[in-house]
Design a protein around this motif. Structure first.
Motif, short mmCIF file in Angstrom:
data_model
loop_
_atom_site.label_atom_id
_atom_site.label_comp_id
_atom_site.label_asym_id
_atom_site.label_seq_id
_atom_site.Cartn_x
_atom_site.Cartn_y
_atom_site.Cartn_z
N THR A 90 0.91 -1.39 0.09
CA THR A 90 0.01 0.21 -0.01
C THR A 90 1.03 1.26 -0.06
N ILE A 162 -2.85 4.33 -2.48
CA ILE A 162 -3.18 2.72 -2.83
C ILE A 162 -3.43 2.14 -1.29
N SER A 163 -4.58 1.90 -1.06
CA SER A 163 -4.95 1.52 0.24
C SER A 163 -6.07 0.39 0.31
N THR A 164 -5.98 -0.56 1.49
CA THR A 164 -7.01 -1.77 1.65
C THR A 164 -8.14 -1.05 2.53
N ASN A 166 -10.03 1.31 1.64
CA ASN A 166 -11.39 2.11 0.58
C ASN A 166 -12.46 1.36 0.87
N LYS B 140 -5.13 -7.32 -3.06
CA LYS B 140 -4.33 -6.53 -3.66
C LYS B 140 -5.05 -6.08 -4.93
N THR B 143 -7.49 -2.84 -4.38
CA THR B 143 -6.80 -1.56 -4.44
C THR B 143 -6.73 -1.02 -5.87
N GLU B 144 -6.43 -1.75 -6.87
CA GLU B 144 -6.17 -1.47 -8.12
C GLU B 144 -7.68 -0.97 -8.83
#
Lengths: 166, 264
Positions: A90, A162-164, A166, B140, B143-144
């Motif tokens: 992240t 970039i985050s987990t 959200n 993972k 996140t994208e």
């Protein structure tokens, strides 16, 4: 034996701090928070790396460069580099040194959090102004966006948050 | 994990990998042809990420003993592919290399927007998958995917709200896409095995989430809801495909097939 292991490990971390992002030579993979683990057993060094973006074409180059850098250590006979699946990379893993390094290159570090309305708080890497327009969330690479500074009128790039969470 | 569960896992991974591969391939065909230059940057970046997602799913298949990841992506014949039919469809008439491409942007926006919605629903569910490596990769990818979804939503809303020709073409594209939309959320002939293995939630649950999400979107935009999800041309997960898939595979594997032993 133990002592020499920890010496090799220290030296391995030092070598990893010479491996830069292939496009941004002011930040290393340690600055970017990509190194998860270094393991030494006998003359073998294993490095676990976190992929920043899964489709990033730099991942292969970085892997090769890590192998080359670690092999420079005399005692090391074998190097293994793995991209691991967990934890997820992240953008808050980028260190404060890394954030400064990005600015030196003209890239705004990623916002630490999204504002409540979904906008980003980003400062221009040239003049520090927080006033900008986001020209394109997508940029020349997966991790960067294209912004325009309303104060100094420069276009610039910013690392995407970039985050987990959200 | 017993044999049955592993079979189910492998099947689900092929669906996920082949979906991302085909949608990325169709995306790559738009390079240099999209409406404006910023879109070229954005769409190619999304396509590159999505190809990365396909690659990690093929990688997990390799780790499970299915064979080399490059081989799985390039060398499996059309009859073995598990992607949804909607994703193999050409972008429109013409071709980027052989004759003037007259690709359909409305179709592309609708296909990608609906794809990213269904992908997000599946990936959210996969973060709770019993198979740990798949759950980790899902976190993972999530996140994208957020950025991809945001991108296509912007296009979708703007073109629908533009009225006139844009709205008409978007409505036609929605009608076309809807006919095979069910394929995106299909878990294929072994759906029960996949759900029993705790790999992902059931089709009904996924479809329910999709419906409630899309109804809200359609309401906001004053669009008619098209009713139940359909698979008029069949289920790609069961190996039912069109000639478009064979054409796509021949093209995307052309270089690989010149010499499969060359390292990438």
């Amino acid at each position: 034996m133990e002592a020499s292991h920890s010496l090799i490990e220290t030296e391995a971390w030092r070598q990893l701090d010479t491996v830069c992002d292939p496009e941004i030579d002011t930040v290393t993979i340690i600055d970017l928070g990509m190194v998860d683990k270094v393991l030494v057993s006998d003359n073998k060094v294993s490095v676990d790396l976190l992929p920043t973006f899964l489709g990033c074409p730099a991942l292969g180059i970085i892997k090769e460069n890590v192998i080359k850098a670690i092999k420079l250590i005399d005692e090391v006979k074998e190097v293994e580099v793995n991209y691991i699946k967990n934890p997820p990379w992240t953008s808050d893993r980028i260190t404060s040194k890394g954030r400064e390094g990005l600015k030196v290159y003209g890239i705004a570090p990623p916002p630490l959090k999204l504002e409540n309305d979904g906008t980003w708080k980003v400062e221009c890497p040239y003049c520090g102004s927080p006033y900008h327009s986001v020209e394109n969330i997508f940029g020349p690479s997966a991790c960067r966006s294209i912004l325009y500074c309303k104060n100094c009128k420069n276009p610039y790039e910013a690392m995407k948050p970039i985050s987990t969470m959200n | 994990m017993n044999e049955e569960e592993k079979k189910a896992l492998v099947e689900l991974l092929y669906q996920l990998a082949d979906d991302d591969l085909l949608v990325s391939y169709r995306g790559s065909e738009w390079l240099g042809l999209v409406p404006h230059i910023e879109e070229d940057v954005a769409y190619s970046s999304i396509t590159q990420n999505t190809m990365g997602h396909a690659a990690i799913f093929y990688q997990i298949l390799e780790e499970l003993g299915e064979g080399n990841a490059d081989h799985l992506a390039h060398a499996r014949p059309a009859t073995e592919r598990k992607n949804a039919i909607l994703l193999e469809d050409v972008n429109g008439p013409g071709h980027w290399l052989y004759n003037e491409p007259r690709y359909d942007w409305a179709f592309t926006v609708v296909r990608n927007y609906f794809y990213e919605i269904t992908k997000k629903i599946k990936i959210d569910s996969l973060t709770k998958s019993k198979y740990e490596p798949l759950a980790q990769v899902a976190v993972k990818i999530n996140t994208e995917t957020l950025y991809h979804l945001m991108h296509w939503r912007t296009w979708f809303y703007q073109l629908i709200n533009a009225e006139g020709e844009a709205r008409n073409r978007m409505e036609q594209a929605i009608e076309k896409v809807w006919k095979d939309l069910g394929g995106l959320l299909s878990l294929g002939p072994n759906r029960e095995g996949i759900v029993a293995a705790g790999l992902i939630e059931s089709e009904d649950v996924l479809k329910e989430r999709f419906n409630s999400e899309i109804k809200e979107v359609f309401n906001t935009l004053n669009l008619d809801f098209h009713g139940e999800l359909k698979m008029e041309r069949g289920d790609g997960r069961a190996g039912v495909h069109t000639d478009d898939l064979a054409e796509a595979l021949a093209s995307l594997s052309e270089v690989y097939n010149l010499n499969p032993t060359v390292p990438w």
